[in-house]
Design a protein around this motif. Structure first.
Motif, PDB file in Angstrom:
ATOM      1  N   ASP A   1      -4.089 -12.463  -8.472  1.00 16.95           N
ATOM      2  CA  ASP A   1      -3.882 -13.497  -9.483  1.00 16.95           C
ATOM      3  C   ASP A   1      -3.042 -14.647  -8.962  1.00 16.95           C
ATOM      4  O   ASP A   1      -3.311 -15.798  -9.256  1.00 16.95           O
ATOM      5  N   THR A   2      -1.983 -14.311  -8.224  1.00 20.48           N
ATOM      6  CA  THR A   2      -1.025 -15.361  -7.896  1.00 20.48           C
ATOM      7  C   THR A   2      -1.263 -15.980  -6.536  1.00 20.48           C
ATOM      8  O   THR A   2      -1.058 -17.163  -6.359  1.00 20.48           O
ATOM      9  N   HIS A   3      -1.665 -15.195  -5.545  1.00 22.64           N
ATOM     10  CA  HIS A   3      -1.849 -15.774  -4.209  1.00 22.64           C
ATOM     11  C   HIS A   3      -3.171 -15.330  -3.627  1.00 22.64           C
ATOM     12  O   HIS A   3      -3.207 -14.433  -2.776  1.00 22.64           O
ATOM     13  N   PRO A   4      -4.266 -15.933  -4.068  1.00 23.94           N
ATOM     14  CA  PRO A   4      -5.576 -15.420  -3.639  1.00 23.94           C
ATOM     15  C   PRO A   4      -5.779 -15.492  -2.126  1.00 23.94           C
ATOM     16  O   PRO A   4      -6.480 -14.643  -1.565  1.00 23.94           O
ATOM     17  N   GLU A   5      -5.129 -16.456  -1.452  1.00 26.80           N
ATOM     18  CA  GLU A   5      -5.350 -16.538  -0.006  1.00 26.80           C
ATOM     19  C   GLU A   5      -4.758 -15.326   0.690  1.00 26.80           C
ATOM     20  O   GLU A   5      -5.352 -14.733   1.593  1.00 26.80           O
ATOM     21  N   GLU A   6      -3.535 -14.951   0.266  1.00 32.51           N
ATOM     22  CA  GLU A   6      -2.900 -13.778   0.854  1.00 32.51           C
ATOM     23  C   GLU A   6      -3.727 -12.543   0.576  1.00 32.51           C
ATOM     24  O   GLU A   6      -3.884 -11.668   1.432  1.00 32.51           O
ATOM     25  N   HIS A   7      -4.234 -12.479  -0.645  1.00 33.01           N
ATOM     26  CA  HIS A   7      -5.030 -11.320  -1.015  1.00 33.01           C
ATOM     27  C   HIS A   7      -6.249 -11.222  -0.109  1.00 33.01           C
ATOM     28  O   HIS A   7      -6.559 -10.154   0.420  1.00 33.01           O
ATOM     29  N   ALA A   8      -6.915 -12.361   0.089  1.00 33.25           N
ATOM     30  CA  ALA A   8      -8.095 -12.329   0.950  1.00 33.25           C
ATOM     31  C   ALA A   8      -7.705 -11.894   2.356  1.00 33.25           C
ATOM     32  O   ALA A   8      -8.405 -11.139   3.009  1.00 33.25           O
ATOM     33  N   ARG A   9      -6.546 -12.357   2.801  1.00 37.77           N
ATOM     34  CA  ARG A   9      -6.135 -12.055   4.159  1.00 37.77           C
ATOM     35  C   ARG A   9      -5.841 -10.572   4.342  1.00 37.77           C
ATOM     36  O   ARG A   9      -6.172  -9.969   5.348  1.00 37.77           O
TER      37      ARG A   9
ATOM     38  N   GLU B   1       0.817  -1.209   0.000  1.00 41.94           N
ATOM     39  CA  GLU B   1       0.000   0.000   0.000  1.00 41.94           C
ATOM     40  C   GLU B   1       0.852   1.262   0.000  1.00 41.94           C
ATOM     41  O   GLU B   1       0.368   2.336  -0.304  1.00 41.94           O
ATOM     42  N   PHE B   2       2.132   1.137   0.339  1.00 44.48           N
ATOM     43  CA  PHE B   2       3.009   2.303   0.329  1.00 44.48           C
ATOM     44  C   PHE B   2       3.751   2.467  -0.978  1.00 44.48           C
ATOM     45  O   PHE B   2       4.472   3.432  -1.163  1.00 44.48           O
ATOM     46  N   ALA B   3       3.593   1.499  -1.854  1.00 43.43           N
ATOM     47  CA  ALA B   3       4.293   1.612  -3.135  1.00 43.43           C
ATOM     48  C   ALA B   3       3.413   2.370  -4.096  1.00 43.43           C
ATOM     49  O   ALA B   3       2.195   2.333  -4.015  1.00 43.43           O
ATOM     50  N   ALA B   4       4.016   3.043  -5.048  1.00 46.31           N
ATOM     51  CA  ALA B   4       3.232   3.825  -5.987  1.00 46.31           C
ATOM     52  C   ALA B   4       2.399   2.930  -6.893  1.00 46.31           C
ATOM     53  O   ALA B   4       1.411   3.359  -7.462  1.00 46.31           O
ATOM     54  N   SER B   5       2.787   1.659  -7.010  1.00 46.49           N
ATOM     55  CA  SER B   5       2.093   0.766  -7.934  1.00 46.49           C
ATOM     56  C   SER B   5       1.056  -0.067  -7.205  1.00 46.49           C
ATOM     57  O   SER B   5       0.854  -1.228  -7.490  1.00 46.49           O
ATOM     58  N   ARG B   6       0.377   0.568  -6.239  1.00 40.61           N
ATOM     59  CA  ARG B   6      -0.463  -0.207  -5.321  1.00 40.61           C
ATOM     60  C   ARG B   6      -1.531  -1.029  -6.014  1.00 40.61           C
ATOM     61  O   ARG B   6      -1.751  -2.175  -5.703  1.00 40.61           O
ATOM     62  N   LYS B   7      -2.199  -0.396  -7.013  1.00 41.57           N
ATOM     63  CA  LYS B   7      -3.303  -1.117  -7.659  1.00 41.57           C
ATOM     64  C   LYS B   7      -2.784  -2.352  -8.364  1.00 41.57           C
ATOM     65  O   LYS B   7      -3.354  -3.433  -8.282  1.00 41.57           O
ATOM     66  N   LYS B   8      -1.636  -2.168  -9.097  1.00 38.69           N
ATOM     67  CA  LYS B   8      -1.082  -3.309  -9.824  1.00 38.69           C
ATOM     68  C   LYS B   8      -0.670  -4.403  -8.848  1.00 38.69           C
ATOM     69  O   LYS B   8      -0.809  -5.588  -9.106  1.00 38.69           O
ATOM     70  N   CYS B   9      -0.118  -3.967  -7.694  1.00 38.68           N
ATOM     71  CA  CYS B   9       0.300  -4.949  -6.698  1.00 38.68           C
ATOM     72  C   CYS B   9      -0.894  -5.770  -6.250  1.00 38.68           C
ATOM     73  O   CYS B   9      -0.809  -6.996  -6.116  1.00 38.68           O
ATOM     74  N   GLU B  10      -2.009  -5.080  -6.000  1.00 40.26           N
ATOM     75  CA  GLU B  10      -3.179  -5.796  -5.524  1.00 40.26           C
ATOM     76  C   GLU B  10      -3.652  -6.795  -6.571  1.00 40.26           C
ATOM     77  O   GLU B  10      -3.981  -7.940  -6.246  1.00 40.26           O
ATOM     78  N   GLU B  11      -3.658  -6.380  -7.838  1.00 45.48           N
ATOM     79  CA  GLU B  11      -4.085  -7.298  -8.893  1.00 45.48           C
ATOM     80  C   GLU B  11      -3.160  -8.484  -8.989  1.00 45.48           C
ATOM     81  O   GLU B  11      -3.597  -9.624  -9.130  1.00 45.48           O
ATOM     82  N   TRP B  12      -1.868  -8.212  -8.909  1.00 50.35           N
ATOM     83  CA  TRP B  12      -0.901  -9.311  -8.993  1.00 50.35           C
ATOM     84  C   TRP B  12      -1.141 -10.316  -7.883  1.00 50.35           C
ATOM     85  O   TRP B  12      -1.137 -11.524  -8.082  1.00 50.35           O
ATOM     86  N   LEU B  13      -1.358  -9.768  -6.662  1.00 46.61           N
ATOM     87  CA  LEU B  13      -1.540 -10.656  -5.517  1.00 46.61           C
ATOM     88  C   LEU B  13      -2.800 -11.496  -5.680  1.00 46.61           C
ATOM     89  O   LEU B  13      -2.824 -12.684  -5.373  1.00 46.61           O
TER      90      LEU B  13
END
Lengths: 182, 193
Positions: free
Chosen positions: B42-50, B28-40
């Motif tokens: 796609d690749t690790h849905p459990e972490e994303h949910a958490r 959330e502190f990186a400028a690419s926050r939205k892309k980071c969220e999308e990446w997460l």
């Protein structure tokens, strides 16, 4: 410390370290970081192929298998890198800063005392002396944010609460974090 | 000494975000926050949910010690930083599209010549590996050297302008054909590897 660091431009030499020197480094590390002892065999096995990379400004990096593990400036104590700290969080004593400070730490600013004594921040009960290497954690986060050097002992920080508390040596996404060895 | 068992310290496996290389909780502190969220996602849905579910967010906000006004100001700042970062990436991409890869043929001895390829590094191509590949392909010498302007160029001994064009296109499809240029040049000095 790694505000401007570019491996390609500053690397002046790279060589493997003799096993006797590896042993020396292990001893020094064990003395310096008591929390490191149990993990030392994992990080630096006896037959480790430790590579020493010399860079500009008297900076030396120690790497195993293209992963930078430790670094050293002049003859300062050898410090672990932030990536290593993430894998073995127990090796350094931890202090916690509050959420408002995270943004500034991520751009490399030093930590002032109020950031360590406000609600949300946490300093350990026992005193950490001055000029000690600590892991800087963040409020609400699981992983270390940065590695710092205390400029005042934690008792002083709690009592005086003014001025520069911790100098940052390494922080997330600094040039050393981004450096990769090929 | 007491007979306490040694604490077993195991190496933790740390997940780092593929976009900003930080642990996902710091995205959330990186400028690419939205892309980071999308990446997460796609690749690790459990972490994303958490990390990103509403409960976690309200919990985090409750835990923090910032006043409401500050939170809003910070959110606005992050939005600005993100849009700036996106504009910057767009500009860099444009520059990439505009830059050219130049293939030159220069003379070395009276009957020998070299082929020089300039400008591949802008497209993220590993120069050393590519030089080796060219040399292997044509069974001749190839290397990377700096030209007088200070830029890195690939030098291949022999005259292979057309073949090199085809090779680049085959091995590195990210270089668009329009950006490659074939020219001639007279080079008096011998090209040293």
């Amino acid at each position: 410390m790694f505000k401007k660091f570019n491996l390609q431009g500053t690397m002046s030499g790279q060589n493997s370290v003799k096993t006797s020197t590896v042993r020396n480094i292990r001893l020094k590390l064990a003395k310096q970081f008591p929390g490191l002892e149990p993990c030392l065999d994992d990080i630096l096995p006896r037959k480790a192929n430790l590579i020493q990379i010399k860079c500009k400004d008297h900076i030396t990096l120690y790497a195993v298998d293209s992963e930078i593990l430790f670094f050293q400036r002049f003859e300062d104590p050898i410090t672990p890198t932030l990536r290593l700290l993430h894998q073995y969080p127990e090796i350094l004593p931890q202090v916690k800063v509050d959420r408002g400070a995270i943004k500034f730490v991520l751009s490399g600013a030093n930590i002032m005392c109020p950031g360590l004594t406000s609600p949300g921040a946490h300093l350990p009960e026992e005193n950490i002396p001055k000029d000690a290497i600590v892991a800087v954690m963040a409020e609400g986060k699981e992983h270390a944010l940065a590695i710092g050097l205390t400029k005042m002992s934690t008792n002083d920080i709690k009592s005086i609460n003014k001025g520069n508390g911790i100098d940052l040596i390494q922080y997330l996404n600094d040039p050393l974090w981004k450096t990769r060895i090929d | 000494m007491s007979s306490e068992p040694e604490p077993v310290v195991t190496k933790r496996q740390v997940l780092y975000c593929g976009v900003c290389t930080l642990p996902p909780e710091y995205c959330e502190f990186a400028a690419s926050r939205k892309k980071c969220e999308e990446w997460l996602k796609d690749t690790h849905p459990e972490e994303h949910a958490r990390l990103y579910n509403d409960q976690a967010i309200t919990q985090k906000l409750a835990m923090t010690t910032l006043s409401e006004g500050r939170v809003a100001k910070e959110a606005a700042k992050m939005e600005k930083a993100m849009s700036k970062e996106e504009a910057r990436m767009a500009r860099e991409l444009e520059k990439k599209m505009a830059s050219k890869v130049v293939i030159k043929r220069a003379e070395r001895n009276k009957r020998k010549c070299v082929t020089i390829v300039l400008g591949l590094d802008v497209f993220g191509v590993d120069l050393k590996k590519t030089a080796k590949t060219f040399a292997n392909h044509f069974a001749c010498g190839g290397s990377v050297s700096k030209n007088p302007q200070g830029l890195d160029e690939i030098v291949v001994q022999g005259d292979f302008s057309d073949e090199i064009l085809e090779l680049i296109h085959k091995n590195h499809p990210e270089v668009p054909r329009d950006n490659i240029e074939l020219t001639e040049e007279k080079k008096p000095k011998k090209a040293a590897p």
